[in-house]
Design a protein around this motif. Structure first.
Motif, short mmCIF file in Angstrom:
data_model
loop_
_atom_site.label_atom_id
_atom_site.label_comp_id
_atom_site.label_asym_id
_atom_site.label_seq_id
_atom_site.Cartn_x
_atom_site.Cartn_y
_atom_site.Cartn_z
N ASP A 103 26.63 36.69 37.26
CA ASP A 103 27.71 36.30 36.36
C ASP A 103 28.06 37.43 35.40
O ASP A 103 27.17 38.06 34.81
N ASN A 131 32.17 36.03 38.87
CA ASN A 131 30.86 36.01 39.54
C ASN A 131 30.95 36.83 40.82
O ASN A 131 31.98 36.82 41.50
N PRO A 136 24.01 32.57 40.26
CA PRO A 136 24.11 32.29 38.83
C PRO A 136 23.10 33.09 38.02
O PRO A 136 21.91 33.10 38.36
N THR A 137 23.58 33.77 36.97
CA THR A 137 22.66 34.60 36.16
C THR A 137 22.96 34.48 34.67
O THR A 137 22.82 35.45 33.93
N TRP A 139 25.74 32.11 33.14
CA TRP A 139 27.08 31.71 32.72
C TRP A 139 27.07 30.74 31.54
O TRP A 139 28.05 30.63 30.80
N ASP A 140 25.96 30.03 31.34
CA ASP A 140 25.88 29.01 30.29
C ASP A 140 25.32 29.54 28.97
O ASP A 140 25.03 28.76 28.06
N LYS A 154 29.68 25.24 35.45
CA LYS A 154 29.87 26.61 35.93
C LYS A 154 31.36 26.94 35.89
O LYS A 154 32.17 26.27 36.55
#
Length: 261
Positions: A103, A131, A136-137, A139-140, A154
């Motif tokens: 991300d 992305n 996923p790395t 994003w939140d 996401k």
């Protein structure tokens, strides 16, 4: 656009609904499979109806975060002229090098913009995401901005017809009871010509689309169609004055939705 009592008074005096200013960080690609040097356009505009575009001042900061590491691109920004349906305005562009899977969280702190019709300054602190590789790395994660919306879905592959939720933070703390204005990018900019395409939807009757944050600063909105969606919380940042005038310090986030094939 509802901000403060002065703005509300102006809105009541206008014969037509006020359209929303939205700071944009734009590239049409939110999900990459291969490495690329990806250009992004920074435009201050009314993107849902291809309305008036505003001149941007030199941004205070433009950067991306990848796996917790921040890379500053402010010095790499170059100005360009963006052509909307009715006028031209100054924007900025820069290239984000996308090499590794994961991300990329992009952040912009623009220079405050003076809005003469409201006699206030507007500073829309804006985030968007891309992305590479579907991995996923982070994003939140919050970016530690003065004011920001942290995605709870996401943000690069929301399903059209589902929902998007975000948490509004000011100085790192949740903001309850804040109005969130919602915008669809209906007139996508052409990356080669720096012109706006025709609007693909009409503005909604009744003015801005609005959600409200709950006690934890969280809001949810049903995403009705594919494309880019923007969410803006107005006047909730910690800074309230600039050059002796009122400052509306806003949080903006852009997310991407897709139809299921």
């Amino acid at each position: 656009m509802t901000r403060f009592p002065l703005a509300a008074l102006i809105a009541l005096m206008l014969a037509t609904p006020a359209a929303a200013h939205f700071q944009l960080i734009y590239n049409p690609d939110s999900n990459l499979e291969k490495p690329a040097d990806l250009p992004f356009k920074l435009i201050f505009w009314h993107p849902m109806e291809n309305g008036h575009a505003m001149d941007m001042g030199q941004p205070e900061s433009f950067f991306y975060v990848f796996k917790g590491e921040k890379t500053d691109l402010t010095g790499a920004l170059t100005p360009f002229t963006f052509k909307g349906a009715g006028n031209e305005a100054l924007g900025f562009e820069a290239v984000v090098p996308v090499k590794r899977n994961g991300d990329y969280l992009l952040g912009l702190i623009p220079a405050p913009y003076y809005e003469a019709s409201e006699d206030i300054f507007i500073q829309q602190i804006t985030k968007t995401y891309l992305n590479k590789g579907g991995i996923p790395t982070g994003w939140d994660q919050a970016l530690g901005l003065p004011v920001e919306i942290v995605p709870l879905n996401k943000p690069t592959n929301i399903i059209a017809g589902s929902t998007f939720s975000g948490q509004l933070l000011s100085d790192g703390q949740p903001v309850a009871g804040a109005e969130i204005e919602i915008e669809y990018l209906a007139a996508a900019p052409d990356m080669a010509t720096n012109t706006a395409g025709p609007a693909t939807v009409s503005p909604m009757p009744g003015g801005a689309i609005v959600a409200v944050t709950d006690a934890d600063g969280v809001f949810t909105f049903g995403i009705p169609r594919a494309g880019f969606w923007g969410f803006a919380a107005l006047g909730v940042g910690p800074d309230t004055e600039h050059e002796g005038k009122e400052l509306s310090q806003d949080a903006v986030i852009w997310v991407r939705a897709y139809d299921l094939n």
